[in-house]
Design a protein around this motif. Structure first.
Motif, mmCIF file in Angstrom:
data_model
loop_
_atom_site.group_PDB
_atom_site.id
_atom_site.type_symbol
_atom_site.label_atom_id
_atom_site.label_comp_id
_atom_site.label_asym_id
_atom_site.label_seq_id
_atom_site.Cartn_x
_atom_site.Cartn_y
_atom_site.Cartn_z
ATOM 1 N N ILE A 20 0.848 -1.190 0.000
ATOM 2 C CA ILE A 20 0.000 0.000 0.000
ATOM 3 C C ILE A 20 0.881 1.236 0.000
ATOM 4 O O ILE A 20 1.941 1.255 0.647
ATOM 5 N N SER A 21 0.479 2.247 -0.735
ATOM 6 C CA SER A 21 1.231 3.493 -0.782
ATOM 7 C C SER A 21 0.267 4.618 -1.133
ATOM 8 O O SER A 21 -0.874 4.375 -1.547
ATOM 9 N N ARG A 22 0.759 5.845 -0.948
ATOM 10 C CA ARG A 22 -0.106 6.983 -1.273
ATOM 11 C C ARG A 22 0.732 8.202 -1.615
ATOM 12 O O ARG A 22 1.832 8.385 -1.104
ATOM 13 N N ASP A 23 0.232 9.016 -2.512
ATOM 14 C CA ASP A 23 0.700 10.378 -2.683
ATOM 15 C C ASP A 23 -0.579 11.208 -2.611
ATOM 16 O O ASP A 23 -1.182 11.248 -1.526
ATOM 17 N N ASN A 24 -1.045 11.759 -3.664
ATOM 18 C CA ASN A 24 -2.379 12.363 -3.661
ATOM 19 C C ASN A 24 -3.442 11.323 -3.980
ATOM 20 O O ASN A 24 -4.641 11.610 -3.933
ATOM 21 N N THR A 25 -3.021 10.145 -4.309
ATOM 22 C CA THR A 25 -3.874 9.006 -4.636
ATOM 23 C C THR A 25 -3.415 7.820 -3.794
ATOM 24 O O THR A 25 -2.235 7.700 -3.481
ATOM 25 N N LEU A 26 -4.352 6.974 -3.431
ATOM 26 C CA LEU A 26 -4.028 5.761 -2.693
ATOM 27 C C LEU A 26 -3.840 4.624 -3.687
ATOM 28 O O LEU A 26 -4.619 4.507 -4.641
ATOM 29 N N TYR A 27 -2.829 3.781 -3.459
ATOM 30 C CA TYR A 27 -2.542 2.667 -4.342
ATOM 31 C C TYR A 27 -2.475 1.355 -3.566
ATOM 32 O O TYR A 27 -2.163 1.342 -2.371
ATOM 33 N N LEU A 28 -2.725 0.285 -4.269
ATOM 34 C CA LEU A 28 -2.481 -1.049 -3.751
ATOM 35 C C LEU A 28 -1.839 -1.856 -4.878
ATOM 36 O O LEU A 28 -2.507 -2.192 -5.852
ATOM 37 N N GLN A 29 -0.552 -2.127 -4.739
ATOM 38 C CA GLN A 29 0.149 -2.964 -5.697
ATOM 39 C C GLN A 29 -0.002 -4.409 -5.247
ATOM 40 O O GLN A 29 0.400 -4.757 -4.128
ATOM 41 N N MET A 30 -0.592 -5.225 -6.112
ATOM 42 C CA MET A 30 -0.869 -6.616 -5.769
ATOM 43 C C MET A 30 -0.069 -7.513 -6.691
ATOM 44 O O MET A 30 -0.277 -7.510 -7.915
ATOM 45 N N ASN A 31 0.870 -8.260 -6.119
ATOM 46 C CA ASN A 31 1.706 -9.191 -6.862
ATOM 47 C C ASN A 31 1.419 -10.618 -6.426
ATOM 48 O O ASN A 31 0.823 -10.855 -5.374
ATOM 49 N N SER A 32 1.856 -11.558 -7.232
ATOM 50 C CA SER A 32 1.677 -12.981 -6.922
ATOM 51 C C SER A 32 0.240 -13.283 -6.534
ATOM 52 O O SER A 32 -0.019 -13.949 -5.516
#
Length: 120
Positions: free
Chosen positions: A69-81
């Motif tokens: 999980i990360s964020r700048d002005n937007t929230l992200y969820l990088q999902m691998n495997s």
């Protein structure tokens, strides 16, 4: 009021990757945490990951080491495997978090959700 709009869901094969995004707008002052939850058919909604305004994170045991999980002005969820058991509707959440350990919120807002389907 806060409006949360998710994007990035879709169909992927097991072992693949997806990145979810969540854009927040409206009265975001006072929000100190954003996160992702998911709900699979016939199951309760569960926490996937959360990040505080101070950068602290918390993950569900089932996604540790695979999701980020990360964020700048937007929230992200990088999902691998990705695994078939990751199949669910993923919801963006934002609110005033009182306790990271218990995940108690003073108030929270939800997005409409985005479908993630992982085929075997």
């Amino acid at each position: 009021q806060v409006r949360l709009v998710e994007s990035g869901g879709g169909l992927v094969q097991a072992g693949g990757s997806l990145r979810l995004s969540c854009a927040a707008s409206g009265s975001v002052l006072g929000i100190n945490a954003m996160g992702w939850y998911r709900q699979a058919p016939g199951k309760q909604r569960e926490l996937v990951a959360v990040i505080t305004s101070g950068g602290r994170t918390k993950y569900a045991d089932s996604v540790k080491g695979r999701f980020t999980i990360s964020r700048d002005n937007t929230l992200y969820l990088q999902m691998n495997s990705l695994k078939p058991e990751d199949t669910a509707v993923y919801y963006c959440n934002a609110g005033r978090l009182l306790d990271l350990g218990t995940m108690q919120f003073d108030y929270a807002y939800w997005g409409q959700g985005t479908q993630v389907t992982v085929s075997s």
